[in-house]
Structures are given as structure tokens and as C-alpha cells.
Design a protein around this motif. Structure first.
Motif, mmCIF file in Angstrom:
data_model
loop_
_atom_site.group_PDB
_atom_site.id
_atom_site.type_symbol
_atom_site.label_atom_id
_atom_site.label_comp_id
_atom_site.label_asym_id
_atom_site.label_seq_id
_atom_site.Cartn_x
_atom_site.Cartn_y
_atom_site.Cartn_z
ATOM 1 N N PHE A 47 0.848 -1.188 0.000
ATOM 2 C CA PHE A 47 0.000 0.000 0.000
ATOM 3 C C PHE A 47 0.885 1.240 0.000
ATOM 4 C CE2 PHE A 47 -1.704 3.445 2.668
ATOM 5 C CZ PHE A 47 -2.775 3.828 1.885
ATOM 6 N N VAL A 48 0.542 2.205 -0.867
ATOM 7 C CA VAL A 48 1.251 3.481 -0.912
ATOM 8 C C VAL A 48 0.215 4.595 -0.822
ATOM 9 C CG1 VAL A 48 2.813 4.975 -2.211
ATOM 10 C CG2 VAL A 48 3.034 2.482 -2.400
ATOM 11 N N GLY A 49 0.380 5.478 0.139
ATOM 12 C CA GLY A 49 -0.481 6.643 0.272
ATOM 13 C C GLY A 49 0.364 7.905 0.294
ATOM 14 N N VAL A 50 0.063 8.841 -0.601
ATOM 15 C CA VAL A 50 0.779 10.119 -0.651
ATOM 16 C C VAL A 50 -0.230 11.196 -0.270
ATOM 17 C CG1 VAL A 50 2.141 11.699 -2.086
ATOM 18 C CG2 VAL A 50 2.267 9.216 -2.487
ATOM 19 N N VAL A 51 -0.109 11.695 0.960
ATOM 20 C CA VAL A 51 -1.126 12.575 1.535
ATOM 21 C C VAL A 51 -0.598 14.002 1.609
ATOM 22 C CG1 VAL A 51 -2.695 12.905 3.482
ATOM 23 C CG2 VAL A 51 -1.912 10.591 2.894
ATOM 24 N N ARG A 52 -1.427 14.955 1.185
ATOM 25 C CA ARG A 52 -1.004 16.349 1.102
ATOM 26 C C ARG A 52 -1.735 17.212 2.136
ATOM 27 N NH1 ARG A 52 -2.714 14.782 -3.774
ATOM 28 N NH2 ARG A 52 -4.404 16.314 -3.824
ATOM 29 N N PHE A 53 -0.971 18.052 2.813
ATOM 30 C CA PHE A 53 -1.508 19.031 3.752
ATOM 31 C C PHE A 53 -0.961 20.415 3.405
ATOM 32 C CE2 PHE A 53 -2.224 15.234 6.240
ATOM 33 C CZ PHE A 53 -3.341 15.520 7.017
ATOM 34 N N GLU A 54 -1.628 21.435 3.896
ATOM 35 C CA GLU A 54 -1.147 22.803 3.668
ATOM 36 C C GLU A 54 0.205 23.033 4.333
ATOM 37 O OE1 GLU A 54 -4.132 25.437 5.082
ATOM 38 O OE2 GLU A 54 -5.470 25.142 3.365
ATOM 39 N N SER A 55 0.423 22.389 5.491
ATOM 40 C CA SER A 55 1.653 22.624 6.244
ATOM 41 C C SER A 55 1.925 21.446 7.170
ATOM 42 C CB SER A 55 1.516 23.896 7.092
ATOM 43 O OG SER A 55 0.516 23.707 8.086
ATOM 44 N N ARG A 56 3.157 21.387 7.672
ATOM 45 C CA ARG A 56 3.529 20.362 8.647
ATOM 46 C C ARG A 56 2.681 20.496 9.911
ATOM 47 N NH1 ARG A 56 8.083 17.158 9.587
ATOM 48 N NH2 ARG A 56 9.114 18.048 7.755
ATOM 49 N N GLU A 57 2.422 21.742 10.306
ATOM 50 C CA GLU A 57 1.630 21.969 11.522
ATOM 51 C C GLU A 57 0.226 21.386 11.376
ATOM 52 O OE1 GLU A 57 5.068 24.355 11.374
ATOM 53 O OE2 GLU A 57 3.408 24.326 9.929
ATOM 54 N N ALA A 58 -0.372 21.551 10.196
ATOM 55 C CA ALA A 58 -1.709 21.003 9.964
ATOM 56 C C ALA A 58 -1.692 19.481 10.028
ATOM 57 C CB ALA A 58 -2.239 21.470 8.609
ATOM 58 N N ALA A 59 -0.642 18.867 9.455
ATOM 59 C CA ALA A 59 -0.530 17.402 9.481
ATOM 60 C C ALA A 59 -0.353 16.901 10.901
ATOM 61 C CB ALA A 59 0.643 16.963 8.605
ATOM 62 N N GLU A 60 0.466 17.590 11.687
ATOM 63 C CA GLU A 60 0.692 17.167 13.067
ATOM 64 C C GLU A 60 -0.570 17.329 13.907
ATOM 65 O OE1 GLU A 60 4.052 19.490 14.229
ATOM 66 O OE2 GLU A 60 5.514 18.109 13.307
ATOM 67 N N ALA A 61 -1.311 18.404 13.655
ATOM 68 C CA ALA A 61 -2.571 18.607 14.381
ATOM 69 C C ALA A 61 -3.559 17.491 14.078
ATOM 70 C CB ALA A 61 -3.169 19.968 14.034
ATOM 71 N N ASN A 62 -3.584 17.058 12.819
ATOM 72 C CA ASN A 62 -4.467 15.950 12.450
ATOM 73 C C ASN A 62 -4.030 14.663 13.136
ATOM 74 O OD1 ASN A 62 -6.496 14.531 10.652
ATOM 75 N ND2 ASN A 62 -4.606 13.541 9.999
ATOM 76 N N SER A 63 -2.721 14.400 13.151
ATOM 77 C CA SER A 63 -2.210 13.169 13.771
ATOM 78 C C SER A 63 -2.519 13.108 15.249
ATOM 79 C CB SER A 63 -0.692 13.070 13.559
ATOM 80 O OG SER A 63 -0.378 12.945 12.182
ATOM 81 N N ASN A 64 -2.607 14.271 15.890
ATOM 82 C CA ASN A 64 -2.844 14.322 17.336
ATOM 83 C C ASN A 64 -4.307 14.192 17.722
ATOM 84 O OD1 ASN A 64 -0.108 14.609 17.892
ATOM 85 N ND2 ASN A 64 -0.177 16.847 17.749
ATOM 86 N N ARG A 65 -5.202 14.154 16.737
ATOM 87 C CA ARG A 65 -6.622 14.002 17.070
ATOM 88 C C ARG A 65 -6.894 12.581 17.570
ATOM 89 N NH1 ARG A 65 -10.595 15.267 12.481
ATOM 90 N NH2 ARG A 65 -9.091 14.171 11.174
ATOM 91 N N PRO A 66 -7.632 12.423 18.669
ATOM 92 C CA PRO A 66 -7.931 11.076 19.183
ATOM 93 C C PRO A 66 -8.608 10.190 18.144
ATOM 94 C CG PRO A 66 -8.551 12.746 20.795
ATOM 95 C CD PRO A 66 -8.193 13.480 19.539
ATOM 96 N N GLU A 67 -9.537 10.770 17.383
ATOM 97 C CA GLU A 67 -10.245 9.968 16.388
ATOM 98 C C GLU A 67 -9.306 9.490 15.279
ATOM 99 O OE1 GLU A 67 -11.612 14.321 15.608
ATOM 100 O OE2 GLU A 67 -10.761 13.114 17.236
ATOM 101 N N GLN A 68 -8.253 10.294 14.990
ATOM 102 C CA GLN A 68 -7.269 9.877 14.004
ATOM 103 C C GLN A 68 -6.484 8.676 14.520
ATOM 104 O OE1 GLN A 68 -6.684 10.930 10.910
ATOM 105 N NE2 GLN A 68 -4.812 9.757 10.523
#
Length: 203
Positions: A47-68
Motif C-alpha cells: 500500500f502506498v499513500g501520498v497525503v497532502r496538507f497545507e503545512s507540517r503543523e496542519a498534518a501534526e494537528a491531524n495526527s494528534n486528534r484522538p479519532e485519528q
């Protein structure tokens, strides 16, 4: 732009696809700064997933969500062995970038002995490439801090891509390609014959 590349051996392709669809339905609304993703599974089950975010901060905020975190725990059950992540905010767009209309995606990875020289080659005008390889829609190139790169190339169809590979490029295009290849090491190719895509705000 920030790109995260996720890779792992897949034990249930349909389940992974369903999990990605479920993320869009349930988690995307709360993922601020998420732009989209390109996904697929290679012939040998990677499996390969290439995921795009506006910024590193946005990606980290998403990773820190409990539901994530809960969603990822479920998804990881369908991925065998180590799952690798490559994070990069050193991202270059090529031609028109990616496209949700692409019929074939090739993910090229490796290491760069001279990232600056590679970037310089990428900054050259791409008009000639568009003329000689019209089946190439575009792509993205993400380079992480260790010089590991992931190039995601979108093509109209796989047949057109294979036919285009057989064509001898004109000297100017060959020079640009040789310049880029000269700094690429340990290169691997991951063909996504049946890619699927996600773009923020569309379902």
C-alpha cells in the motif's frame, strides 16, 4: 505544501480501501489543512499513500486528534510488518501536479546525493516535456530532511505511459533527465495500476 508518504505491506486491499473511504466520510471534516491524497496498491501488495496538507503543523494537528489515532489503529490491522512514513515540507510541483483523473500513477523513490542540484534541474522549463510526453499530467516531488525523495507521477493511462517510455526524447529533454538521474541513488519504482484519489471538499 507538506506531504506524508505512508507505505506498508497490505493483507486486505479491500479493507484498506474501505478505511480510506471511511476517513473521508468521518474524519475529513475535522482535518484542517488537509488537501488530498493519492493511494494505491502495487502488484506485490504494498500500500502506498501520498497525503497532502497545507503545512507540517496542519498534518501534526491531524495526527494528534484522538479519532485519528483510533482510525489508524484499525487501519494498521490490515498492514503487515513495519509501516514507513516519510514527511516532507520540501515539495515541488511538476507540470499540472497530480490529477484525480489519472489512470495510472507511478511512485519513484530513492536518495539524492545532491538535493540542490536536483531542485535546480526541476526548476527548468517543462514545456518540452509536455510536448514530447503528453500523457504525463504532472506530479509532485517530496524530499525529506535525509535526502530521501518520493516522486509521484500521474499519467492519463498506463498504456500511454508505456508507449511514451519507448520514445527517444530530444537532446534537450535527455539532458534534463540525465541531470536529474545523475544525483538519484537506490531508485525503486512502485506502480499503482488502479489508483484512487481524494481531494478536500469533494466526495
Amino acid at each position: 505544501m507538506f506531504i506524508q508518504v505512508i507505505q506498508g505491506r497490505c493483507t486486505d486491499a479491500d479493507a484498506v480501501h474501505r478505511q480510506m473511504d471511511r476517513w473521508r466520510e468521518e474524519l475529513e471534516p475535522g482535518a484542517k489543512g488537509w488537501l488530498g491524497g493519492t493511494y494505491g496498491i502495487t502488484d506485490d501488495g504494498e500500500f502506498v499513500g501520498v497525503v497532502r496538507f497545507e503545512s507540517r503543523e496542519a498534518a501534526e494537528a491531524n495526527s494528534n486528534r484522538p479519532e485519528q489515532g483510533a482510525w489508524w489503529e484499525e487501519t494498521a490491522e490490515y498492514l503487515q510488518g513495519p509501516v514507513t512514513f516519510h514527511d516532507s515540507d520540501d515539495v515541488t510541483m511538476m507540470l499540472d501536479g497530480g490529477s484525480d483523473d489519472a489512470g495510472f500513477v507511478q511512485v519513484i523513490q530513492g536518495r539524492l546525493s545532491d538535493p540542490e542540484r536536483f531542485r535546480h534541474a526541476m526548476e527548468e522549463p517543462m514545456d518540452l516535456l509536455r510536448q514530447v510526453r503528453p500523457e504525463i499530467i504532472g506530479g509532485t516531488i517530496a524530499i525529506d530532511k535525509d535526502g530521501f525523495f518520493t516522486q509521484t507521477m500521474a499519467f492519463t493511462t498506463e498504456d500511454a505511459a508505456r508507449e511514451g517510455e519507448k520514445q527517444a526524447p530530444p537532446p534537450e529533454a535527455r539532458q534534463m533527465m540525465d541531470e536529474m538521474s545523475s544525483v538519484m541513488q537506490d531508485v525503486s519504482y512502485h506502480d499503482l495500476h488502479h489508483p484512487w484519489f481524494a481531494t478536500a471538499g469533494t466526495h
